[in-house]
Scaffold this motif. Structure first.
Motif, PDB file in Angstrom:
ATOM      1  N   LEU A  27       1.128  -1.055   0.264  1.00 49.86           N
ATOM      2  CA  LEU A  27      -0.179  -0.127   0.627  1.00 49.86           C
ATOM      3  C   LEU A  27       0.786   1.486   0.137  1.00 49.86           C
ATOM      4  O   LEU A  27       0.616   2.209  -1.126  1.00 49.86           O
ATOM      5  CB  LEU A  27      -0.422  -0.018   1.099  1.00 49.86           C
ATOM      6  N   ALA A  29       4.210   1.326  -0.884  1.00 50.32           N
ATOM      7  CA  ALA A  29       4.442   1.244  -2.221  1.00 50.32           C
ATOM      8  C   ALA A  29       3.410   2.243  -3.850  1.00 50.32           C
ATOM      9  O   ALA A  29       4.334   2.804  -4.548  1.00 50.32           O
ATOM     10  CB  ALA A  29       5.343   0.637  -3.432  1.00 50.32           C
ATOM     11  N   ALA A  30       2.273   2.339  -3.310  1.00 50.57           N
ATOM     12  CA  ALA A  30       1.390   2.255  -4.260  1.00 50.57           C
ATOM     13  C   ALA A  30       1.055   4.599  -4.131  1.00 50.57           C
ATOM     14  O   ALA A  30       0.570   5.032  -4.779  1.00 50.57           O
ATOM     15  CB  ALA A  30       0.120   1.878  -4.334  1.00 50.57           C
ATOM     16  N   ILE A  31       1.574   4.716  -2.916  1.00 52.71           N
ATOM     17  CA  ILE A  31       1.394   6.550  -2.261  1.00 52.71           C
ATOM     18  C   ILE A  31       1.680   7.324  -3.297  1.00 52.71           C
ATOM     19  O   ILE A  31       2.949   7.052  -4.171  1.00 52.71           O
ATOM     20  CB  ILE A  31       1.210   6.728  -1.518  1.00 52.71           C
ATOM     21  N   PRO A  32       0.714   7.863  -4.163  1.00 51.94           N
ATOM     22  CA  PRO A  32       1.441   9.133  -4.860  1.00 51.94           C
ATOM     23  C   PRO A  32       2.131   9.788  -4.520  1.00 51.94           C
ATOM     24  O   PRO A  32       1.738  11.042  -4.031  1.00 51.94           O
ATOM     25  CB  PRO A  32       0.259  10.077  -5.948  1.00 51.94           C
ATOM     26  N   TRP A  33       4.006  10.041  -4.391  1.00 50.35           N
ATOM     27  CA  TRP A  33       4.564  10.528  -3.740  1.00 50.35           C
ATOM     28  C   TRP A  33       4.610  11.976  -4.692  1.00 50.35           C
ATOM     29  O   TRP A  33       4.669  11.735  -5.652  1.00 50.35           O
ATOM     30  CB  TRP A  33       5.970  10.136  -3.423  1.00 50.35           C
ATOM     31  N   GLY A  39       7.243   7.034  -8.114  1.00 55.39           N
ATOM     32  CA  GLY A  39       6.646   5.292  -8.489  1.00 55.39           C
ATOM     33  C   GLY A  39       7.203   4.800  -9.531  1.00 55.39           C
ATOM     34  O   GLY A  39       6.763   3.675  -7.957  1.00 55.39           O
ATOM     35  N   ALA A  40       8.319   4.978 -10.006  1.00 55.27           N
ATOM     36  CA  ALA A  40       9.218   4.019  -9.919  1.00 55.27           C
ATOM     37  C   ALA A  40       9.915   3.094  -9.059  1.00 55.27           C
ATOM     38  O   ALA A  40      10.127   2.507  -9.027  1.00 55.27           O
ATOM     39  CB  ALA A  40      10.476   3.987 -11.285  1.00 55.27           C
ATOM     40  N   SER A  43       7.983   1.241  -6.445  1.00 53.89           N
ATOM     41  CA  SER A  43       7.272   0.239  -6.318  1.00 53.89           C
ATOM     42  C   SER A  43       7.926  -1.230  -6.016  1.00 53.89           C
ATOM     43  O   SER A  43       7.686  -2.060  -6.013  1.00 53.89           O
ATOM     44  CB  SER A  43       6.867  -0.125  -7.927  1.00 53.89           C
ATOM     45  N   ASP A  74       0.537  -7.144  -8.053  1.00 52.37           N
ATOM     46  CA  ASP A  74      -0.359  -6.956  -9.553  1.00 52.37           C
ATOM     47  C   ASP A  74      -2.096  -6.331  -9.450  1.00 52.37           C
ATOM     48  O   ASP A  74      -1.668  -6.240 -10.095  1.00 52.37           O
ATOM     49  CB  ASP A  74      -0.365  -8.628  -9.776  1.00 52.37           C
ATOM     50  N   LEU A  76      -3.387  -4.545  -7.665  1.00 57.86           N
ATOM     51  CA  LEU A  76      -3.052  -2.967  -7.811  1.00 57.86           C
ATOM     52  C   LEU A  76      -2.223  -2.097  -8.390  1.00 57.86           C
ATOM     53  O   LEU A  76      -2.385  -0.821  -8.450  1.00 57.86           O
ATOM     54  CB  LEU A  76      -1.989  -3.089  -5.810  1.00 57.86           C
ATOM     55  N   ALA A  77      -1.152  -2.442  -8.572  1.00 60.29           N
ATOM     56  CA  ALA A  77      -0.173  -2.435  -9.438  1.00 60.29           C
ATOM     57  C   ALA A  77      -1.145  -2.146 -11.264  1.00 60.29           C
ATOM     58  O   ALA A  77      -0.140  -1.260 -11.903  1.00 60.29           O
ATOM     59  CB  ALA A  77       1.214  -2.527  -9.608  1.00 60.29           C
ATOM     60  N   GLY A  78      -1.399  -3.134 -11.102  1.00 61.82           N
ATOM     61  CA  GLY A  78      -1.261  -3.481 -12.984  1.00 61.82           C
ATOM     62  C   GLY A  78      -0.937  -4.091 -13.657  1.00 61.82           C
ATOM     63  O   GLY A  78      -0.988  -4.081 -14.659  1.00 61.82           O
TER      64      GLY A  78
END
Lengths: 171, 286
Positions: A27, A29-33, A39-40, A43, A74, A76-78
């Motif tokens: 969760l 790792a998915a935060i929009p920082w 993002g890269a 993850s 997978d 969550l990240a697409g």
């Protein structure tokens, strides 16, 4: 009677801590920082968490749980479904194969170990994701990811250490 | 009793075998999942949207501190640059007022000519604005999760834009969350036109922050600085949405730098474009 029940609840809690924390890493790792390239970079934090538990206490994070956590990432990240499931399993498998060398060593040795395993996992990811999307992925973002992963590993380890101690007290 | 012994005779070596090759089995299972997911994508999509729907409320809360930090950093930076920024804004305001006069005149002229020529009305566009709750892709894919889904009128194929330009398009829509494929993703293909010459092309992402312009007519070489906008072909993305500017060439193809600053995408609007899209007519400047 009550204390036995409490002890059982506590034992369950301790056993579930690594899994819950690794899920939390997915969760986080998915935060929009608001930082370019974040993002890269973030993850890969789950790979680092799986490595951490596999070196010190692999029994806290069993392989099927690792795979399910990967499948969750997978979703969550697409990413192609199964990619992170594969990468996390590969990360744990690789770590356990070297565990005899890594366990009980200074932190610096464990860190160097991660600096060797993280790129290996990234290369597997690069190949598999490339095959799944039928194109050659640019290596830049992946190099950034591995660099940040390795650089931030001590910070992550410092954060997970209390959880490791909490789990150890149970056994 | 004999049955139990026989079962144990089979089960014990089987368990040992499983334990010994657990990682090989699990890795093979993951690869099998990938293959099945590629061949029969619908159940993967259903699973994904259910998981994102479930996680969306949690992620919405988890993402707030990051958004708050960004706002605070902006605020502090703004305080330091207050005077400079004020001066710049005053100049920009003068320029924009001049543009407004031009735009009003052209809009009036446009309306008059459309009436004169009896041009069929454009499809109307309505939109839903939503918060970005996750930016999870990483090195393998470029996607965003947003906090709106089918119950808010979001559907697959809709364009996602912010004030800077086109962000991407919706590829999965759950009940209360949706996934946007960014224009920088490897799988993104957007029909575009060069703004000044009206030449059509396809804008392709490659997982980096630069985009490539493919399938331009053979003799067309876009000048550096040329603006790229959506062409509206395909019907899902409205025409004229700004995307980026040509900055140079790489591997013989023009490279486009997008207008959107990817680390500052906090909110996006999802456009419902098409005959069924609009509830209210748009377009007029007055």
């Amino acid at each position: 009677m009550k204390s036995a029940l409490l002890a059982q609840v506590e034992a369950r809690l301790r056993a579930a801590t690594p899994i819950v924390l690794t899920l939390l890493c997915v969760l986080l790792a998915a935060i929009p920082w608001p930082i370019p390239g974040a993002g890269a970079a973030t993850s890969g934090v789950t790979v680092a968490a799986v490595y951490f538990w596999s070196v010190w206490r692999p029994d806290f994070l069993p392989a099927p749980a690792v795979m399910l956590i990967g499948a969750f990432q997978d979703c969550l990240a697409g990413t192609p479904f199964g990619l992170y499931a594969l990468l996390l399993v590969v990360a744990q498998g690789l770590t356990l194969s070297q565990r005899r060398f890594l366990a009980g060593k200074f932190f610096a040795v464990v860190w160097v170990g991660f600096a060797l395993i993280a790129p290996a996992v990234a290369v597997v990811g690069w190949c598999v994701a490339g095959i799944a999307s039928g194109a050659l992925l640019p290596p830049g973002p992946l190099l950034l990811q591995v660099g940040v992963q390795v650089a931030l590993f001590p910070a992550l380890a410092a954060l997970l250490l209390p959880a490791l101690r909490f789990g150890l007290r149970a056994t | 009793m004999a049955g139990g012994t026989r079962f144990r005779r089979v089960a014990v070596p089987l368990k040992a075998l499983l334990q010994r090759f657990a990682y090989v089995f699990l890795a093979s299972a993951a690869v099998a999942l990938m293959v099945v997911g590629q061949v029969r994508g619908t159940w993967v999509e259903t699973l994904r949207t259910s998981v994102t729907d479930l996680v969306a409320p949690v992620q919405n809360v988890v993402a707030r501190p990051a958004a708050a930090t960004a706002q605070m950093v902006d605020h502090v930076q703004g305080l330091f640059r207050l005077y400079q920024e004020n001066e710049l804004l005053r100049q920009e305001n003068d320029r924009l007022l001049a543009w407004q006069a031009v735009a009003r005149r052209l809009d009036g002229e446009n309306q008059a000519l459309r009436t004169l020529l009896a041009v069929a009305a454009d499809a109307h566009t309505s939109f839903v604005s939503t918060r970005v709750i996750a930016d999870p892709g990483g090195a393998f894919v470029r996607t965003l999760l947003v906090n709106a889904g089918e119950r808010d009128g979001v559907a697959k194929g809709q364009a996602a834009v912010n004030h800077e330009g086109l962000v991407g398009r919706v590829i999965e829509a759950g009940q209360r969350s949706a996934r946007v494929l960014l224009i920088t993703d490897l799988n993104s293909r957007i029909p575009v036109v060069l703004e000044s010459t009206r030449d059509h092309a396809i804008l392709v992402g490659d997982n980096t922050d630069r985009l490539k312009l493919l399938y331009l007519p053979a003799n067309v070489v876009p000048a550096p600085g040329e603006r790229i906008v959506t062409s509206g072909q395909g019907g899902m993305i409205p025409p004229g949405i700004p995307i980026g500017r040509v900055t140079g060439r790489a591997d013989g193809q023009p490279v486009v730098e997008p207008f959107v600053r990817w680390n500052r995408v906090e909110f996006v609007s999802l456009l419902n474009h098409g005959p069924a899209g609009g509830r209210e007519p748009g377009g007029s400047l007055r």
